[in-house]
Design an enzyme around this catalytic site. Structure first.
Site, PDB file in Angstrom:
ATOM      1  CB  SER A  55      -0.947   0.018   1.204  1.00 26.71           C
ATOM      2  OG  SER A  55      -2.064  -0.816   0.967  1.00 26.71           O
ATOM      3  CE  LYS A  58      -4.511   1.902  -0.710  1.00 32.24           C
ATOM      4  NZ  LYS A  58      -3.886   0.582  -0.540  1.00 32.24           N
ATOM      5  CB  SER A 115      -5.007   1.954   3.649  1.00 36.87           C
ATOM      6  OG  SER A 115      -4.035   1.456   2.764  1.00 36.87           O
ATOM      7  CE  LYS A 217      -1.659   4.159   2.663  1.00 35.84           C
ATOM      8  NZ  LYS A 217      -1.764   2.996   3.573  1.00 35.84           N
TER       9      LYS A 217
END
Length: 375
Positions: A55, A58, A115, A217
């Site tokens: 992720s 992202k 997320s 993140k």
């Protein structure tokens, strides 16, 4: 003729007995610590090893979203249609629905705080028409940012054999978000977000453990392990930590905090030269002036181990010959820095003023002198 000018930097207010403390041993496959102000990597392990970003992908989806918001292509209150593909996204979601209006602002919160893979797909389709086309945008932007060992195939980070990056490239991307979009960076410090009556917490545990941490993140898949890109600002200094491939959520947070603490405790960001400070003057040929002042247009700062700044030596090397016309800001030399005899870096120095071309006879005379010097 090459001009060498040795510049001994002034003794700064750090204890002379301080040592270059080695980085801690960390339980991760790959990691990196970066000083945001200078872009310097303070410590790293396997920073160029190819990894699966999960992720952390992202971050690029967010970067392109922020860019579109900044240039007015989209707006935060703009309503976005939800496709079946976005609605049926696997993995983490913010739970958008095809028949429920959702705005760019809500999708941005869902992408960053929750997320949400569904939010990423919806934004990708908004910006590029399809997630496949959006992946081309992601790769083009990665190249522009200098991410030389990165390739994106989707907006979410769901596993794909051709989806890969490195700790170094992720550090560049994280720094770009902080630098280029301060007005949107605030999303990363939000601890929870509610959409569709579902409240989800930010997965970045450091937001609760350290008040100086304000991003960025997390990422996780079974193959990538537990990953975290974190950023903290203490006083004027900001550091960015990239932690990849740990064994648990707890470990990625603990190791990231350990690395940030190391950077703040044993390094300092030092201003070596002020903006427009004249470091030297270089001889100019065929110009209305015989020489030109050189230096940096902005403050020149470096991150250094505490107590080591007084050991820095610098040599300033001019490009020869320096021939007019010269424009302010034009690189015309290089500053070579060493610490304890070891190379510390090379940095372009620039002209601090314009030097127009001389008249006909002035140019002719200098041309003759240059010809004689070349014999």
């Amino acid at each position: 003729m090459r001009l060498f000018i040795v510049l001994l930097l002034a003794l700064l207010a750090f204890p002379a007995s301080a040592q270059n403390v080695p980085a801690p041993t960390l339980a991760a496959k790959s990691w990196l610590l970066m000083d945001h102000a200078t872009g310097q990597v303070l410590a790293a392990q396997e920073p160029d090893a190819r990894i699966e970003p999960a992720s952390l992908t992202k971050l690029m989806t967010a970067y392109l979203t922020f860019a579109a918001l900044k240039n007015g292509t989209i707006t935060l209150d703009q309503t976005v249609p939800v496709s079946n593909k976005a609605w049926r996204s696997e993995g983490s979601r913010m739970f958008i629905e095809p028949n429920r209006p959702v705005t760019v602002g809500e999708l941005t919160s869902g992408m960053i705080i929750q997320s949400g893979n569904d939010a990423c797909v919806a934004l990708a389709e908004l910006l590029a028409g399809s997630e496949e086309a959006f992946a081309h945008m992601m790769n083009a932007e990665a190249q522009r940012l200098g991410m030389k060992n990165t390739h994106f195939t989707n907006s979410t980070g769901l596993p794909d054999p051709q989806l890969y990056t490195t700790a170094r490239d992720l550090g560049l991307l994280a720094a770009a978000i902080v630098r280029d979009f301060p007005e949107y960076y605030r999303y990363y410090s939000q601890k929870e977000y509610t959409y569709n009556k579902i409240t989800q917490p930010n997965r970045n545990r450091l937001l609760w453990l350290d008040t100086t941490v304000d991003g960025l993140k997390t990422g996780h898949t079974s193959s990538a392990g537990y990953c975290l890109i974190s950023s903290a600002q203490r006083g004027p200094r900001r550091l960015i930590s990239v932690m990849l491939g740990t064994d648990s959520d707890t470990i990625r947070a603990q190791e990231s905090l350990k690395l940030l603490n190391y950077g703040f405790q044993f390094h300092d960001t030092v201003k070596l030269y002020s903006a427009d400070q004249e470091l030297s003057r270089f001889q100019v040929w065929k110009g209305q002036a015989d020489d030109v002042a050189v230096g940096f247009l902005g403050d020149f700062v470096m991150s250094l181990p505490k107590g080591q700044s007084e050991k820095i030596e610098a040599s300033l090397v001019s490009q020869q010959p320096v021939i007019a016309p010269i424009q302010k800001g034009q690189p015309i030399g290089t500053l070579h820095l060493t610490l304890d005899g070891k190379p510390l870096g090379e940095h372009a120095v620039v002209a601090l003023q314009d030097v127009p071309v001389a008249g006909f006879f002035g140019r002719l005379w200098d041309t003759l002198l240059l010809w004689i010097k070349s014999l």
